[in-house]
Design a protein around this motif. Structure first.
Motif, short mmCIF file in Angstrom:
data_model
loop_
_atom_site.label_atom_id
_atom_site.label_comp_id
_atom_site.label_asym_id
_atom_site.label_seq_id
_atom_site.Cartn_x
_atom_site.Cartn_y
_atom_site.Cartn_z
N GLN A 1 0.82 -1.21 0.00
CA GLN A 1 0.00 0.00 0.00
C GLN A 1 0.86 1.26 0.00
O GLN A 1 0.43 2.31 -0.48
CB GLN A 1 -0.93 0.00 1.21
CG GLN A 1 -2.01 -1.08 1.15
CD GLN A 1 -2.87 -1.12 2.40
OE1 GLN A 1 -2.62 -0.38 3.36
NE2 GLN A 1 -3.87 -1.98 2.40
N LEU A 2 2.09 1.16 0.53
CA LEU A 2 2.99 2.32 0.53
C LEU A 2 3.34 2.74 -0.89
O LEU A 2 3.58 3.93 -1.14
CB LEU A 2 4.27 1.99 1.31
CG LEU A 2 4.11 1.77 2.82
CD1 LEU A 2 5.43 1.34 3.43
CD2 LEU A 2 3.60 3.03 3.51
N ASP A 3 3.40 1.77 -1.81
CA ASP A 3 3.76 2.10 -3.19
C ASP A 3 2.64 2.84 -3.92
O ASP A 3 2.86 3.35 -5.02
CB ASP A 3 4.10 0.81 -3.96
CG ASP A 3 5.40 0.19 -3.47
OD1 ASP A 3 6.27 0.94 -3.00
OD2 ASP A 3 5.53 -1.06 -3.53
N GLU A 4 1.44 2.86 -3.32
CA GLU A 4 0.30 3.54 -3.97
C GLU A 4 0.21 5.01 -3.60
O GLU A 4 -0.70 5.70 -4.04
CB GLU A 4 -1.00 2.83 -3.58
CG GLU A 4 -1.05 1.37 -4.02
CD GLU A 4 -2.29 0.66 -3.51
OE1 GLU A 4 -3.12 1.34 -2.84
OE2 GLU A 4 -2.44 -0.55 -3.79
N THR A 5 1.14 5.48 -2.76
CA THR A 5 1.11 6.88 -2.33
C THR A 5 2.43 7.57 -2.68
O THR A 5 3.47 6.92 -2.82
CB THR A 5 0.87 6.97 -0.81
OG1 THR A 5 0.89 8.33 -0.41
CG2 THR A 5 1.94 6.21 -0.03
N ASN A 6 2.38 8.88 -2.81
CA ASN A 6 3.58 9.67 -3.08
C ASN A 6 4.11 10.33 -1.82
O ASN A 6 5.11 11.06 -1.87
CB ASN A 6 3.26 10.75 -4.13
CG ASN A 6 2.92 10.14 -5.48
OD1 ASN A 6 3.51 9.14 -5.89
ND2 ASN A 6 1.95 10.75 -6.18
N ASP A 7 3.47 10.09 -0.67
CA ASP A 7 3.90 10.69 0.59
C ASP A 7 5.18 10.04 1.09
O ASP A 7 5.49 8.89 0.77
CB ASP A 7 2.80 10.56 1.64
CG ASP A 7 1.53 11.30 1.24
OD1 ASP A 7 1.64 12.29 0.49
OD2 ASP A 7 0.44 10.86 1.67
N TYR B 1 7.60 8.34 3.94
CA TYR B 1 7.38 7.40 5.04
C TYR B 1 8.72 6.85 5.48
O TYR B 1 9.75 7.03 4.80
CB TYR B 1 6.45 6.26 4.61
CG TYR B 1 6.93 5.47 3.43
CD1 TYR B 1 7.85 4.42 3.58
CD2 TYR B 1 6.47 5.75 2.13
CE1 TYR B 1 8.30 3.69 2.48
CE2 TYR B 1 6.92 5.04 1.04
CZ TYR B 1 7.83 4.00 1.22
OH TYR B 1 8.28 3.29 0.14
N LYS C 1 3.80 6.63 8.30
CA LYS C 1 3.53 7.49 7.15
C LYS C 1 3.38 8.93 7.62
O LYS C 1 3.11 9.18 8.80
CB LYS C 1 2.24 7.05 6.45
CG LYS C 1 2.19 5.58 6.06
CD LYS C 1 0.81 5.21 5.55
CE LYS C 1 0.67 3.72 5.34
NZ LYS C 1 -0.69 3.32 4.93
N ASN C 2 3.50 9.86 6.68
CA ASN C 2 3.28 11.29 6.97
C ASN C 2 4.12 11.73 8.18
O ASN C 2 3.59 12.11 9.23
CB ASN C 2 1.80 11.58 7.23
CG ASN C 2 0.93 11.19 6.04
OD1 ASN C 2 1.30 11.41 4.90
ND2 ASN C 2 -0.22 10.58 6.33
N ARG D 1 11.93 7.18 2.85
CA ARG D 1 11.74 7.03 1.40
C ARG D 1 12.55 8.07 0.63
O ARG D 1 13.13 7.75 -0.42
CB ARG D 1 10.24 7.18 1.07
CG ARG D 1 9.95 7.05 -0.42
CD ARG D 1 8.46 7.19 -0.69
NE ARG D 1 8.13 6.88 -2.07
CZ ARG D 1 6.90 6.84 -2.55
NH1 ARG D 1 5.87 7.10 -1.74
NH2 ARG D 1 6.69 6.56 -3.82
#
Length: 564
Positions: free
Chosen positions: A425-431, A433, A489-490, A528
């Motif tokens: 699921q981390l790969d689906e966001t540009n934020d 982490y 995240k974030n 990241r």
């Protein structure tokens, strides 16, 4: 559970018949004004006077006991001198168009041109309002023209009186059919909505929905066959089409239910037979609307198709119960459906014998379908209760299996599968982490020297510390024997993690003093943004893991140097 279900069904039957009794008492108690029925009618057939008789025996005035297309029948009788607030004539006819006259003056006309053209004119019930001040003691005549040859009963005994009394009397005479039809319609709608509401929790949703539609069709057929619509509708031509359409729809629905319950829905023979029956019914419909043959002439073929189809599927259902170890759920469903099917076969026999839709045959068919419907409804209630009672244990079992699949049984933390799902699921966001790879030192030594119970205690202690120092929104997981992962995240800033790590080390040192076991941990952190653009979560994790092993080797060398 079986005893409980039986008690519920008994209560259901008691409430049902209590409601029926109360409805009949209410209808009867309100029907206090007299309803006058003229059973001494003067009849003329094709300008030849045939004497007096009741309208239900009007066929006695013909030579062949049936009328021919174009026959002209005139029925006359004298109206009473009694004054009514809403003087109304209730007239039920079939296969005729007619004109009503008062002392020779026409006051109402219905479907004369259609009768002359030979159109299909099914049973038609009307309330005809008479002039308020111009009817007492006058002669009322009903002039009818027959639309189809071979017709026998073309008129039922007319009734005259107040509109309210006539409508209540009409409903009272059909109270059982009204109750059964209304009950089945209401149950079908409610059952459909409840089935959709519990769609996630219950099994057999297709069976539930088909059953609810079948209940609505059966109830609507009872109401339309009894022409209850005359109380609140002005168009009395459509119910006949509704009646036959509902009759046609019910057979495929019953066969689909049998196929669903007996698990032969994808059987080629069963599917081909259902499609064949639907094709025959479509042909009947085409013949009716193109006026090749009207739908009432198909009563015997329909009855034969019904009987053969339903008996065949009933026999297969019995074979299915004997061949397989069917569950109580299936047995109750099949018992209710077979009971309804037997009642439908009996009703189809009445339907076949009743080419002219006489009231006695019509009432008998409606009552049999209604009683079969009640048994069917009771079986659906029982199966629904069984389904709901089994839904919670099944849900808990599924949750337990899901927990085993995604949770570590010893620590209660998410396991490697859950961690892999999180990293995907981390790969689906540009934020941005961070991933922190952790390895608990000394687990092997504790297992070797103190036993696996002590090792388990070490893991549980470390898990407690991890939960305290890295609470939500941190993601914590145990990915192996002594391997753990923390994901965040974030991130507010890069120094945000320092206080959490310091707190963890402090608690681990306290645990080490308390238990005497080595509670130290090696960890590696990777953000990241530290890796080139396009790096995925797996690469971030591998970098954090490499840094963890680098720190672990440094800790090992430090402990080794302290020994010497």
């Amino acid at each position: 559970m079986t005893v409980k279900n039986i008690n519920v069904i008994l209560w259901f039957i008691l409430i049902l018949f209590t409601t029926l009794l109360m409805s009949q008492i209410i209808l009867h108690s309100e029907n206090t004004a007299p309803v006058i029925e003229e059973d001494r009618l003067y009849v003329t057939l094709n300008d030849v006077y045939r004497g007096r008789s009741s309208a239900e025996k009007i066929n006695a005035f013909t030579d062949s006991y049936s009328f021919n297309r174009g026959d002209r029948i005139i029925v006359t009788f004298s109206l009473p001198d009694k004054k009514y607030d809403f003087p109304t004539l209730m007239l039920a006819t079939q296969f005729v168009g007619y004109t009503i006259s008062l002392d020779g003056t026409p006051i109402y006309e219905r479907r004369l041109e259609e009768a002359k053209n030979g159109d299909f004119l099914p049973k038609d019930v009307n309330f005809i309002t008479l002039p308020y001040d111009e009817y007492e003691g006058k002669e009322l005549s009903i002039e009818m023209i027959v639309s189809q040859s071979g017709s026998k009963t073309i008129i039922y005994t007319p009734s005259f009186g107040n509109f309210n009394d006539l409508s209540r009397g009409y409903t009272w005479d059909r109270a059982l059919s009204v109750f059964l039809g209304t009950f089945m319609c209401m149950f079908g709608v409610i059952y459909f909505l409840i089935s959709l509401f519990f769609a996630v929790r219950i099994r057999g949703l297709a069976s539930q929905i088909r059953s609810s539609i079948l209940c609505v069709c059966g109830g609507a057929w009872i109401l339309t066959s009894q022409r209850i619509n005359i109380i609140f509708m002005t168009n009395t031509t459509r119910p006949a089409l509704y009646e036959y359409t509902l009759l046609y729809i019910s057979l495929p629905l019953i066969m689909l239910l049998f196929c669903t319950i007996c698990h032969i829905l994808h059987n080629r023979i069963a599917t081909s037979y259902i499609l064949g029956v639907c094709a025959i019914e479509v042909i009947f419909g085409i013949c009716h609307f193109t006026r090749i043959r009207y739908i009432n002439t198909f009563s015997k073929p329909i009855a034969i198709i019904y009987a053969i189809s339903v008996i065949g599927f009933m026999m297969y259902s019995v074979f299915y119960l004997r061949r397989r170890k069917a569950s109580t759920y299936d047995k109750v469903q099949i018992a209710g459906l077979n009971t309804l099917s037997i009642c439908l076969i009996i009703a189809s026999i009445f339907f076949a014998l009743d080419r002219n839709q006489s009231r006695e045959f019509n009432n008998a068919a409606s009552i049999f379908i209604g009683l079969g419907g009640i048994v069917f409804v009771a079986s659906r209630i029982m199966t629904f209760m069984v389904t709901l009672s089994n839904a919670d244990p099944m849900k808990k079992k599924e949750m337990a299996l899901s927990s085993l699949a995604y949770k570590d049984s010893l620590t209660g933390l998410p396991n490697r599968a859950s961690c892999d799902k999180e990293t995907m699921q981390l790969d689906e966001t540009n934020d941005d982490y961070l991933i922190m790879s952790m390895d608990l030192n000394g687990l092997k030594e504790v297992n070797d020297s103190k036993g696996h119970k002590a090792g388990d205690e070490l893991l549980q202690n470390f898990t407690n510390v991890l939960n305290v120092c890295f609470p939500d929104p941190f993601f914590r997981a145990r990915t192996g024997g002594d391997e753990f992962v923390v994901i965040l995240k974030n991130i507010p800033d890069e120094n945000y993690l320092d206080s959490h790590i310091e707190h963890m080390n402090k608690l681990l040192r306290a645990k080490e003093k308390e238990t005497g076991f080595d509670h130290s941990v090696a960890y590696g952190i990777c953000y990241r943004h530290e890796l080139p653009a396009g790096a995925n979560a797996h690469e971030v994790y591998m970098e954090a893991d490499a840094r963890m092993y680098k720190l672990k080797r440094a800790q090992h060398e430090a402990r080794k140097s302290q020994k010497y």
